[in-house]
Design a protein around this motif. Sequence first.
Motif, PDB file in Angstrom:
ATOM      1  N   GLY A 289      39.798  46.062  12.634  1.00  0.00           N
ATOM      2  CA  GLY A 289      39.560  46.464  11.242  1.00  0.00           C
ATOM      3  C   GLY A 289      40.379  45.657  10.255  1.00  0.00           C
ATOM      4  N   ILE A 290      40.280  44.338  10.320  1.00  0.00           N
ATOM      5  CA  ILE A 290      41.184  43.495   9.526  1.00  0.00           C
ATOM      6  C   ILE A 290      41.015  43.703   8.026  1.00  0.00           C
ATOM      7  CG2 ILE A 290      39.662  41.456   9.421  1.00  0.00           C
ATOM      8  CD1 ILE A 290      42.259  39.793   9.876  1.00  0.00           C
ATOM      9  N   ASP A 291      39.816  44.048   7.577  1.00  0.00           N
ATOM     10  CA  ASP A 291      39.615  44.252   6.142  1.00  0.00           C
ATOM     11  C   ASP A 291      40.312  45.514   5.635  1.00  0.00           C
ATOM     12  OD1 ASP A 291      37.754  45.524   7.791  1.00  0.00           O
ATOM     13  OD2 ASP A 291      36.298  45.763   6.181  1.00  0.00           O
ATOM     14  N   ARG A 292      40.716  46.413   6.544  1.00  0.00           N
ATOM     15  CA  ARG A 292      41.460  47.617   6.163  1.00  0.00           C
ATOM     16  C   ARG A 292      42.845  47.623   6.810  1.00  0.00           C
ATOM     17  NH1 ARG A 292      38.213  51.498   4.015  1.00  0.00           N
ATOM     18  NH2 ARG A 292      39.584  53.186   4.710  1.00  0.00           N
ATOM     19  N   HIS A 293      43.273  46.460   7.282  1.00  0.00           N
ATOM     20  CA  HIS A 293      44.509  46.305   8.055  1.00  0.00           C
ATOM     21  C   HIS A 293      45.687  45.994   7.137  1.00  0.00           C
ATOM     22  CE1 HIS A 293      47.122  44.789  11.287  1.00  0.00           C
ATOM     23  NE2 HIS A 293      46.242  45.234  12.165  1.00  0.00           N
ATOM     24  N   THR A 294      46.873  46.427   7.549  1.00  0.00           N
ATOM     25  CA  THR A 294      48.093  46.108   6.797  1.00  0.00           C
ATOM     26  C   THR A 294      48.256  44.605   6.611  1.00  0.00           C
ATOM     27  OG1 THR A 294      49.168  48.099   7.647  1.00  0.00           O
ATOM     28  CG2 THR A 294      50.605  46.379   6.778  1.00  0.00           C
ATOM     29  N   LEU A 295      47.784  43.837   7.577  1.00  0.00           N
ATOM     30  CA  LEU A 295      47.904  42.383   7.510  1.00  0.00           C
ATOM     31  C   LEU A 295      47.212  41.805   6.281  1.00  0.00           C
ATOM     32  CD1 LEU A 295      49.111  40.030   9.053  1.00  0.00           C
ATOM     33  CD2 LEU A 295      47.059  39.921  10.444  1.00  0.00           C
ATOM     34  N   THR A 296      46.141  42.453   5.837  1.00  0.00           N
ATOM     35  CA  THR A 296      45.443  41.996   4.627  1.00  0.00           C
ATOM     36  C   THR A 296      46.334  42.139   3.396  1.00  0.00           C
ATOM     37  OG1 THR A 296      43.331  42.652   5.610  1.00  0.00           O
ATOM     38  CG2 THR A 296      43.360  42.297   3.242  1.00  0.00           C
ATOM     39  N   ASN A 297      47.069  43.255   3.321  1.00  0.00           N
ATOM     40  CA  ASN A 297      48.023  43.438   2.215  1.00  0.00           C
ATOM     41  C   ASN A 297      49.144  42.405   2.306  1.00  0.00           C
ATOM     42  OD1 ASN A 297      46.644  45.695   1.255  1.00  0.00           O
ATOM     43  ND2 ASN A 297      47.757  47.071   2.619  1.00  0.00           N
ATOM     44  N   MET A 298      49.624  42.168   3.512  1.00  0.00           N
ATOM     45  CA  MET A 298      50.712  41.201   3.699  1.00  0.00           C
ATOM     46  C   MET A 298      50.302  39.799   3.276  1.00  0.00           C
ATOM     47  SD  MET A 298      52.237  42.451   7.361  1.00  0.00           S
ATOM     48  CE  MET A 298      52.975  40.826   7.630  1.00  0.00           C
TER      49      MET A 298
ATOM     50  N   ASN B 272      40.889  50.794  22.556  1.00  0.00           N
ATOM     51  CA  ASN B 272      41.656  50.495  21.348  1.00  0.00           C
ATOM     52  C   ASN B 272      43.139  50.801  21.472  1.00  0.00           C
ATOM     53  OD1 ASN B 272      38.736  51.552  19.773  1.00  0.00           O
ATOM     54  ND2 ASN B 272      39.511  49.484  19.532  1.00  0.00           N
ATOM     55  N   PHE B 273      43.498  51.702  22.392  1.00  0.00           N
ATOM     56  CA  PHE B 273      44.905  52.054  22.579  1.00  0.00           C
ATOM     57  C   PHE B 273      45.484  51.401  23.842  1.00  0.00           C
ATOM     58  CE2 PHE B 273      43.398  54.938  19.546  1.00  0.00           C
ATOM     59  CZ  PHE B 273      44.424  55.675  18.972  1.00  0.00           C
ATOM     60  N   PHE B 274      44.627  50.711  24.616  1.00  0.00           N
ATOM     61  CA  PHE B 274      45.032  49.972  25.821  1.00  0.00           C
ATOM     62  C   PHE B 274      45.691  50.896  26.859  1.00  0.00           C
ATOM     63  CE2 PHE B 274      44.164  46.641  22.945  1.00  0.00           C
ATOM     64  CZ  PHE B 274      43.886  45.506  23.696  1.00  0.00           C
ATOM     65  N   ILE B 275      45.064  52.048  27.096  1.00  0.00           N
ATOM     66  CA  ILE B 275      45.631  53.010  28.030  1.00  0.00           C
ATOM     67  C   ILE B 275      44.558  53.518  28.980  1.00  0.00           C
ATOM     68  CG2 ILE B 275      47.580  53.772  26.612  1.00  0.00           C
ATOM     69  CD1 ILE B 275      45.887  55.977  25.489  1.00  0.00           C
TER      70      ILE B 275
ATOM     71  N   GLU C  28      42.392  59.637  12.490  1.00  0.00           N
ATOM     72  CA  GLU C  28      42.817  58.703  11.440  1.00  0.00           C
ATOM     73  C   GLU C  28      42.479  57.267  11.809  1.00  0.00           C
ATOM     74  OE1 GLU C  28      46.869  57.336   9.012  1.00  0.00           O
ATOM     75  OE2 GLU C  28      46.999  58.740  10.692  1.00  0.00           O
ATOM     76  N   TYR C  29      42.705  56.914  13.081  1.00  0.00           N
ATOM     77  CA  TYR C  29      42.444  55.538  13.527  1.00  0.00           C
ATOM     78  C   TYR C  29      40.961  55.198  13.375  1.00  0.00           C
ATOM     79  CZ  TYR C  29      42.219  51.394  16.459  1.00  0.00           C
ATOM     80  OH  TYR C  29      42.006  50.115  16.921  1.00  0.00           O
ATOM     81  N   TYR C  30      40.079  56.070  13.879  1.00  0.00           N
ATOM     82  CA  TYR C  30      38.649  55.760  13.825  1.00  0.00           C
ATOM     83  C   TYR C  30      38.059  55.975  12.439  1.00  0.00           C
ATOM     84  CZ  TYR C  30      38.591  54.785  18.755  1.00  0.00           C
ATOM     85  OH  TYR C  30      38.827  54.208  19.974  1.00  0.00           O
ATOM     86  N   HIS C  31      38.688  56.781  11.621  1.00  0.00           N
ATOM     87  CA  HIS C  31      38.267  56.874  10.214  1.00  0.00           C
ATOM     88  C   HIS C  31      38.335  55.481   9.577  1.00  0.00           C
ATOM     89  CE1 HIS C  31      37.901  58.299   6.089  1.00  0.00           C
ATOM     90  NE2 HIS C  31      39.016  57.659   5.793  1.00  0.00           N
ATOM     91  N   ASN C  32      39.436  54.775   9.821  1.00  0.00           N
ATOM     92  CA  ASN C  32      39.595  53.410   9.293  1.00  0.00           C
ATOM     93  C   ASN C  32      38.656  52.426   9.973  1.00  0.00           C
ATOM     94  OD1 ASN C  32      41.567  53.077   7.157  1.00  0.00           O
ATOM     95  ND2 ASN C  32      43.040  53.934   8.579  1.00  0.00           N
ATOM     96  N   LEU C  33      38.557  52.524  11.311  1.00  0.00           N
ATOM     97  CA  LEU C  33      37.794  51.521  12.056  1.00  0.00           C
ATOM     98  C   LEU C  33      36.297  51.645  11.796  1.00  0.00           C
ATOM     99  CD1 LEU C  33      38.304  49.182  13.958  1.00  0.00           C
ATOM    100  CD2 LEU C  33      37.978  50.737  15.891  1.00  0.00           C
ATOM    101  N   PHE C  34      35.776  52.884  11.728  1.00  0.00           N
ATOM    102  CA  PHE C  34      34.348  53.057  11.482  1.00  0.00           C
ATOM    103  C   PHE C  34      33.969  52.654  10.059  1.00  0.00           C
ATOM    104  CE2 PHE C  34      34.209  56.608  14.900  1.00  0.00           C
ATOM    105  CZ  PHE C  34      34.026  55.654  15.895  1.00  0.00           C
ATOM    106  N   LEU C  35      34.917  52.724   9.131  1.00  0.00           N
ATOM    107  CA  LEU C  35      34.657  52.287   7.754  1.00  0.00           C
ATOM    108  C   LEU C  35      34.774  50.772   7.602  1.00  0.00           C
ATOM    109  CD1 LEU C  35      36.458  54.993   5.591  1.00  0.00           C
ATOM    110  CD2 LEU C  35      34.019  54.467   5.582  1.00  0.00           C
TER     111      LEU C  35
END
Length: 640
Positions: free
Chosen positions: A260-269, A363-366, A381-388
């Motif tokens: 979800g790079i478009d909603r990822h913290t990395l985009t803000n950074m 997604n959690f590698f478990i 919360e995780y999939y709310h972001n990812l599905f959007l």
Amino acid sequence: MSQFMRASTRKKRDVMMEVALTMFMEKGYEHVSVDDIIAATGSSKGTFYHYFKSKDAIISALYSKQIQLIQEWVKQPPSKVQSLEGHINRLFLDLSSNIQSSPRLVRSLQALSLQNETIKTEEQQQLNVLSESLLHWLPEPRKIELLVCMYAGTVRTWCNQDDADLLSMMKNNLAWLWVGLRSSEPYVSLQVEPVPKEENKMKVAIIGGGLAGLTAAAYLSENPHVEGILFERSPQLGGRAFTYEKAGFTLNYGAHAIYGIDRHTLTNMERELGLSFSSKQVDKRKVFYAKHSQLTPAPLDAINLLKTDLLSTMQKVRFVGEITAIIANIHNLKNYATLADYLAESNADEDVKELWEHLVCSNFFITPEDARNVSGAVISEYYHNLFLSSKPVNYILGSWAVITNQLKQKLTMSGKWEIALQEGVENLRYADRKFVLQTKNREVAFDKVIFAMPVQQVVKLLKGTAWEPFLAPYESNTATEVMVYDVGLSRVVARPFSYISDMDNKLFISDVSATDHTLVPEGGQLLQGIAYLSDRFDNEEQRKAYLEEKNVQMEALFDKHYPGWRDVTAVKRVSKKAMVSSVKNIASNNLLPIRVENVPFYFCGDGCTGKGELAERAFSSARTAALSIVQEVQQALQSV
């Protein structure tokens, strides 16, 4: 001609080119023969053909030299590139150096291109090669168009000015252009911070040079009132995001994907720190699940969900309803302690339950048993972001090194931060209102300390101190470990998938080079297999047998979908217990808060509280910790 020709020889050749170009302009290209050029320059046929193979070669000589330089530049391996921005700047400065001594030649060529189709074609070919090569590293056509226009315009301005310095002009114009390219807004207001007459800088120690430590240091390096030292006990920065090159293949210690790079913290950074990188989305139509030897599209979106055979029609309707509820943030899952608790009361079919487990595994590698133990609120919360997200799975082109190298460069260029590699902190105490850190070589006092290391190491370092009791709830946390099986192939053996997940054996293979072509030599292929690992064993022999079984299953998956891979393997690396996250985000573990009551330190990393999972949690927690310190600095300045 050789690129190493003597200066006197080059001067004679350039004179012949200038005379020829002047004649082309005066009489027309078609009406000037080789004999005319020889007569006008007072040379011989032998001299002419020593310099040029034909009349056309006069036109293409300068452009060919530039094209050759561009083609060499584009082949540079990612591991040797400090930053994308710096790499592109180096190309434009090298191109400028190539023509710096020939302003009259360039001026003549540009004037002639307005009236001669042959020269116009040569000039356009050079710009096309430049654009295509830049797109290899920065696949954003609009930015490339601006960069190429800037280059062409700067060259045109330079060659029409007497005694102008092309290199200086190019550097200046690049600096201005990057300011605009980095910004997502059309205008950026100017902020000026007053500097106290007597400035007392806050000194900060960051322990750990992984993604979290580098991020926190990068944010702090932008504040003129903060200085510090980044301590890293290993020989390199990046931690588990460390990248290295072997036989032309760029390998990561761990997964390559950003979710979800478009909603990822990395985009803000990227915006806030002035980072410059590109990413590419995994082809969703080539993401498949394998179950009971049957292949089916992974239900990543509405189209794939309709195609998948994992669910019946009624099950698909139910699953779409669950996704819709999560997007709307009204799904009941968020009210349950764990996924297992929700599934137990959901009355869902077993296939729907298994799909939920597998999504969380991926997604959690478990493992599935751990997936059932993940908090319902965390999953929701995780999939709310990812599905959007419009970009659910992306790769940073050039690997993690593109990010870590830029963060390192920010620290180096700030002049206020020291990077202390191979210098682990062995002890910490409080004295004279300072935190004194001790390494093998020195003791240094600091105002603030940020721990950017696995939680288990934090607990170990603070053993025996007054702060130890407050960290007791976190000392039994378990890490997320996977088996990583990387193979670099000398040629592409097959490309049926971007990603194939074996639901029966809980492992998957990504064709990394199908998305990120920068990681392999020309014609090569990079495959990465990952197996979710259990950590429940009665003894060491049982654990070893389990890992060996996973190794066999992984190779069988390679054999089935990438036949012939063994015969063309150029690089192989198997990490049987690679740490993906220092703390599994499951109900029996406690993520470490960024601040702990009665403990005067800051904490960040993938085992701390923050947005998202894996690397995003490291980025977001580090950003929060650093900005909290910046806020303290500002409050102190206001009180002064």
